[in-house]
Design a protein around this motif. Structure first.
Motif, short mmCIF file in Angstrom:
data_model
loop_
_atom_site.label_atom_id
_atom_site.label_comp_id
_atom_site.label_asym_id
_atom_site.label_seq_id
_atom_site.Cartn_x
_atom_site.Cartn_y
_atom_site.Cartn_z
N GLY A 13 0.84 -1.19 0.00
CA GLY A 13 0.00 0.00 0.00
C GLY A 13 0.88 1.24 0.00
O GLY A 13 2.02 1.21 0.51
N GLY A 17 -0.70 6.16 5.55
CA GLY A 17 0.12 5.48 6.57
C GLY A 17 1.41 4.96 5.97
O GLY A 17 2.50 5.12 6.56
N GLU A 36 2.19 0.16 -4.48
CA GLU A 36 0.84 0.75 -4.47
C GLU A 36 0.11 0.35 -5.76
O GLU A 36 0.63 0.53 -6.85
CB GLU A 36 0.94 2.27 -4.36
N LYS A 37 -1.10 -0.15 -5.59
CA LYS A 37 -1.80 -0.67 -6.78
C LYS A 37 -2.36 0.43 -7.69
O LYS A 37 -2.49 0.25 -8.89
CB LYS A 37 -2.88 -1.67 -6.39
N ARG A 44 -11.98 8.27 -3.10
CA ARG A 44 -12.71 7.06 -2.66
C ARG A 44 -13.61 7.40 -1.46
O ARG A 44 -14.11 6.51 -0.78
CB ARG A 44 -11.71 5.97 -2.22
N GLY A 47 -11.10 10.06 4.80
CA GLY A 47 -10.92 11.11 5.77
C GLY A 47 -10.22 12.32 5.17
O GLY A 47 -9.26 12.18 4.42
N ALA A 49 -10.22 15.41 7.33
CA ALA A 49 -9.99 16.33 8.45
C ALA A 49 -9.08 15.63 9.45
O ALA A 49 -9.48 14.68 10.11
CB ALA A 49 -11.31 16.69 9.11
N HIS A 102 -8.29 14.12 0.08
CA HIS A 102 -7.50 12.93 0.44
C HIS A 102 -6.56 12.49 -0.71
O HIS A 102 -5.37 12.26 -0.47
CB HIS A 102 -8.43 11.79 0.87
N VAL A 126 -0.12 -6.26 -4.74
CA VAL A 126 0.47 -7.35 -3.95
C VAL A 126 -0.54 -8.49 -3.86
O VAL A 126 -1.72 -8.27 -3.59
CB VAL A 126 0.87 -6.83 -2.55
N VAL A 164 -0.16 -1.98 4.99
CA VAL A 164 -0.84 -0.67 5.12
C VAL A 164 -1.86 -0.62 3.99
O VAL A 164 -1.98 0.36 3.28
CB VAL A 164 0.14 0.51 4.97
N GLY A 294 -2.07 1.68 10.36
CA GLY A 294 -3.22 2.35 9.75
C GLY A 294 -4.47 1.50 9.87
O GLY A 294 -4.62 0.68 10.80
N ASP A 295 -5.37 1.66 8.90
CA ASP A 295 -6.64 0.93 8.95
C ASP A 295 -6.43 -0.58 8.95
O ASP A 295 -7.29 -1.32 9.44
CB ASP A 295 -7.52 1.32 7.75
N GLY A 305 -13.67 10.45 13.19
CA GLY A 305 -12.54 11.12 12.54
C GLY A 305 -11.19 10.87 13.19
O GLY A 305 -10.38 11.80 13.30
N GLY A 307 -9.12 8.10 12.21
CA GLY A 307 -8.34 7.14 11.43
C GLY A 307 -7.00 7.68 10.95
O GLY A 307 -5.99 6.97 11.02
N MET A 308 -6.97 8.90 10.42
CA MET A 308 -5.70 9.40 9.87
C MET A 308 -4.70 9.73 10.97
O MET A 308 -3.50 9.46 10.81
CB MET A 308 -5.96 10.63 8.99
C1 LIG Z 1 -16.21 8.02 4.92
C2 LIG Z 1 -14.95 8.11 5.72
C3 LIG Z 1 -14.66 9.29 6.40
C4 LIG Z 1 -13.50 9.39 7.16
N1 LIG Z 1 -13.26 10.57 7.81
C5 LIG Z 1 -12.11 10.70 8.51
C6 LIG Z 1 -11.76 11.96 9.09
O1 LIG Z 1 -12.48 12.96 8.98
N2 LIG Z 1 -10.60 12.03 9.80
C7 LIG Z 1 -9.77 10.97 9.93
O2 LIG Z 1 -8.72 11.09 10.58
N3 LIG Z 1 -10.04 9.78 9.34
C8 LIG Z 1 -11.18 9.62 8.64
N4 LIG Z 1 -11.44 8.44 8.00
C9 LIG Z 1 -10.47 7.33 8.10
C10 LIG Z 1 -9.27 7.54 7.16
O3 LIG Z 1 -9.69 7.79 5.83
C11 LIG Z 1 -8.42 6.27 7.19
O4 LIG Z 1 -8.18 5.93 8.54
C12 LIG Z 1 -7.09 6.45 6.47
O5 LIG Z 1 -7.31 6.78 5.11
C13 LIG Z 1 -6.27 5.17 6.59
O6 LIG Z 1 -5.07 5.29 5.86
P1 LIG Z 1 -4.27 3.98 5.45
O7 LIG Z 1 -3.02 4.47 4.82
O8 LIG Z 1 -4.19 3.06 6.60
O9 LIG Z 1 -5.21 3.22 4.39
P2 LIG Z 1 -5.77 3.67 2.97
O10 LIG Z 1 -5.92 5.14 2.88
O11 LIG Z 1 -6.97 2.85 2.69
O12 LIG Z 1 -4.60 3.25 1.95
C14 LIG Z 1 -4.40 1.90 1.58
C15 LIG Z 1 -3.64 1.88 0.27
O13 LIG Z 1 -3.26 0.54 -0.02
C16 LIG Z 1 -3.46 0.30 -1.39
N5 LIG Z 1 -3.61 -1.16 -1.53
C17 LIG Z 1 -4.60 -1.92 -0.99
N6 LIG Z 1 -4.40 -3.22 -1.30
C18 LIG Z 1 -3.26 -3.27 -2.01
C19 LIG Z 1 -2.53 -4.35 -2.60
N7 LIG Z 1 -2.93 -5.60 -2.50
N8 LIG Z 1 -1.39 -4.05 -3.28
C20 LIG Z 1 -0.96 -2.77 -3.40
N9 LIG Z 1 -1.62 -1.71 -2.87
C21 LIG Z 1 -2.75 -1.96 -2.16
C22 LIG Z 1 -4.70 1.10 -1.73
O14 LIG Z 1 -4.78 1.36 -3.12
C23 LIG Z 1 -4.49 2.36 -0.90
O15 LIG Z 1 -3.79 3.38 -1.60
C24 LIG Z 1 -12.60 8.30 7.24
C25 LIG Z 1 -12.89 7.11 6.56
C26 LIG Z 1 -14.06 7.02 5.81
C27 LIG Z 1 -14.34 5.74 5.07
#
Ligand SMILES: Cc1cc2nc3c(=O)[nH]c(=O)nc-3n(C[C@H](O)[C@H](O)[C@H](O)COP(=O)(O)OP(=O)(O)OC[C@H]3O[C@@H](n4cnc5c(N)ncnc54)[C@H](O)[C@@H]3O)c2cc1C
Length: 406
Positions: A13, A17, A36-37, A44, A47, A49, A102, A126, A164, A294-295, A305, A307-308
């Motif tokens: 990813g 994160g 990254e895919k 999408r 988050g 904020a 985002h 991956v 991640v 991360g998530d 809010g 998650g980030m």
């Molecule tokens: C509707 C909504 C509102 C939100 N509002 C807030 C907010 O206001 N404030 C806040 O702090 N958080 C908020 N969040 C949460 C926040 O968006 C997430 O916690 C944050 O984006 C997590 O980041 P990440 O890097 O862990 O995952 P992601 O942002 O999901 O990134 C994962 C990455 O991995 C890549 N990937 C996945 N599988 C593969 C694979 N097999 N091979 C290669 N690449 C891959 C994806 O393409 C993606 O780019 C919100 C979430 C949602 C759904």
């Protein structure tokens, strides 16, 4: 294994994160590969904020100024129905919200990872991660391996593989992590708008417990706004797809009537999508040379809010453990122990806040009846974790004060 296929850190990813960790580790001299895919990030509905405590994490990772100079806007004020509050004056971090699109934020951080010296490969999906120790006795067993595809199959090895890959993490499964779930009966919808008539330095989050709803609205750069609406699943609203914009706006105005004027002339400039807010997490997110951050490590209810901020905290805590500890197995376990504490604190406090401010059930209404008059007299009864972060205490005394039991 050839030298060109061996890394210190490989991230599955390249979202927020992953990029934050890649920047921090590459700047410290580690050999980092990001897979990254997506070839180009798109909206999408995620988050946008970043809470003040998350901004402080961005600062510790050395990316806060980068965000502000490229894609982010400072939003110092928040309104939760109790009157505007200045976060820069009232949080221990003395920080505002950072608000951004985002996908723009993702492009900025991933480009910075490349500048910091990480190898970034995009359009690469991956397909498998093999935990360390599962491989043959050729010496490969001391590394975890990653198999990916961008037309051809690629295989790489790493001292540490970091999953991640977001809410639906496959790395959790491939790594054999246990997963715990907390099902929740709410959905959370979001859409990007222009034409909102509202204060441009103010983030708004207002709960309507009778309707089981929460409204969020955050100004961004270039006259854009991110608007959210949380609602009970049983309402059947299913706010998904452009044809539901009118319903989204009408329901927002029903939940918080002053929004009718704010939304009178808006247009959507991105998809409208809803998400199940149910939480899931991997207890102790490190095993076999694989760390989850991360998530992928823990998906919290987006209505709150967090998650980030948590994704950045994960990247920072993991970086610190890796840099201070030459044994990366120990470092992984240290990170995982710390993660469990702050993620569970967040989970617990969000649960209390959901009951008190969003849950439309009769039991929750009875709890509100007791708690709200005391909160009206003293707002400090509401724990401030959403803005000030998960290190604040979240013990029985804090719970009892919130629910007006003392
Ligand atoms: C509707 C909504 C509102 C939100 N509002 C807030 C907010 O206001 N404030 C806040 O702090 N958080 C908020 N969040 C949460 C926040 O968006 C997430 O916690 C944050 O984006 C997590 O980041 P990440 O890097 O862990 O995952 P992601 O942002 O999901 O990134 C994962 C990455 O991995 C890549 N990937 C996945 N599988 C593969 C694979 N097999 N091979 C290669 N690449 C891959 C994806 O393409 C993606 O780019 C919100 C979430 C949602 C759904």
């Amino acid at each position: 294994m050839t030298n060109s296929s061996m890394f210190d850190v490989v991230t599955v990813g390249g979202g927020m994160g992953a990029s934050a960790l890649a920047i921090a580790m590459a700047r410290s001299g580690a050999r980092v590969l990001v897979l990254e895919k997506e070839t180009k990030f798109r909206d999408r509905v995620r988050g946008e904020a970043l809470a003040p405590w998350g901004v402080a994490e961005a600062r510790k990772l050395g990316v806060a100024d980068l965000l502000l100079n490229t894609c982010a806007k400072e939003v110092p004020w928040v309104e939760m129905g109790f009157g505007p509050r200045n976060l820069m004056e009232t949080t221990p971090q003395r920080e505002p919200f950072y608000s951004y699109s985002h996908p723009e934020m993702q492009e900025v951080l991933l480009a910075e990872a490349g500048r910091a010296g990480a190898e970034v490969r995009r359009g690469v999906t991956v397909e498998a991660v093999e935990p360390r120790g599962n491989l043959s006795a050729t010496g490969e067993g001391t590394y975890a391996s990653v198999t990916a595809r961008n037309g051809n199959t690629i295989k790489v090895w790493a001292r540490l593989v970091v999953g991640v890959d977001g809410r639906g993490s496959a790395v959790r499964r491939w790594g054999g992590f246990a997963v715990e779930k907390s099902p929740l009966a709410f959905q959370f919808a979001g859409v990007q708008l222009t034409g909102v008539r509202w204060r441009e330095d103010l983030a708004t989050f207002i709960f309507n417990p009778d309707a089981g709803m929460v409204l969020g609205m955050v100004p961004q750069t270039k006259g854009r706004w991110r608007s959210y609406l949380g609602y009970p699943r049983e309402s059947g609203l299913a706010l998904q797809g452009d044809d539901k914009l009118k319903t989204f706006l009408a329901e927002a105005a029903r939940a918080v009537p002053i929004m009718a004027a704010a939304y009178a002339n808006v247009e959507s400039i991105g998809p409208l999508a809803s998400f199940d807010v149910s939480e899931s997490w991997a207890p102790h997110p490190f095993r076999g040379g694989i760390a989850l951050i991360g998530d992928a490590a823990g998906t919290s209810d987006p209505s709150f809010g967090q998650g980030m901020g948590t994704a950045l905290r994960d990247a920072r805590v993991l970086r610190d453990a890796l840099l201070r500890n030459p044994d990366w197995d120990n470092a992984g376990h240290e990170y995982a122990q710390e993660h469990d504490i702050y993620f569970q604190n967040c989970h617990k406090v969000c649960g209390w806040l959901r009951t008190l401010f969003q849950d439309p059930s009769a039991q929750a209404a009875a709890l509100r009846h007791k708690a709200m008059p005391k909160i009206a007299e003293d707002l400090m009864r509401v724990p401030d974790h959403l803005f000030s972060g998960p290190d604040l205490p979240a013990d029985e005394a804090v719970r009892a004060r919130l629910f007006g039991e003392c």
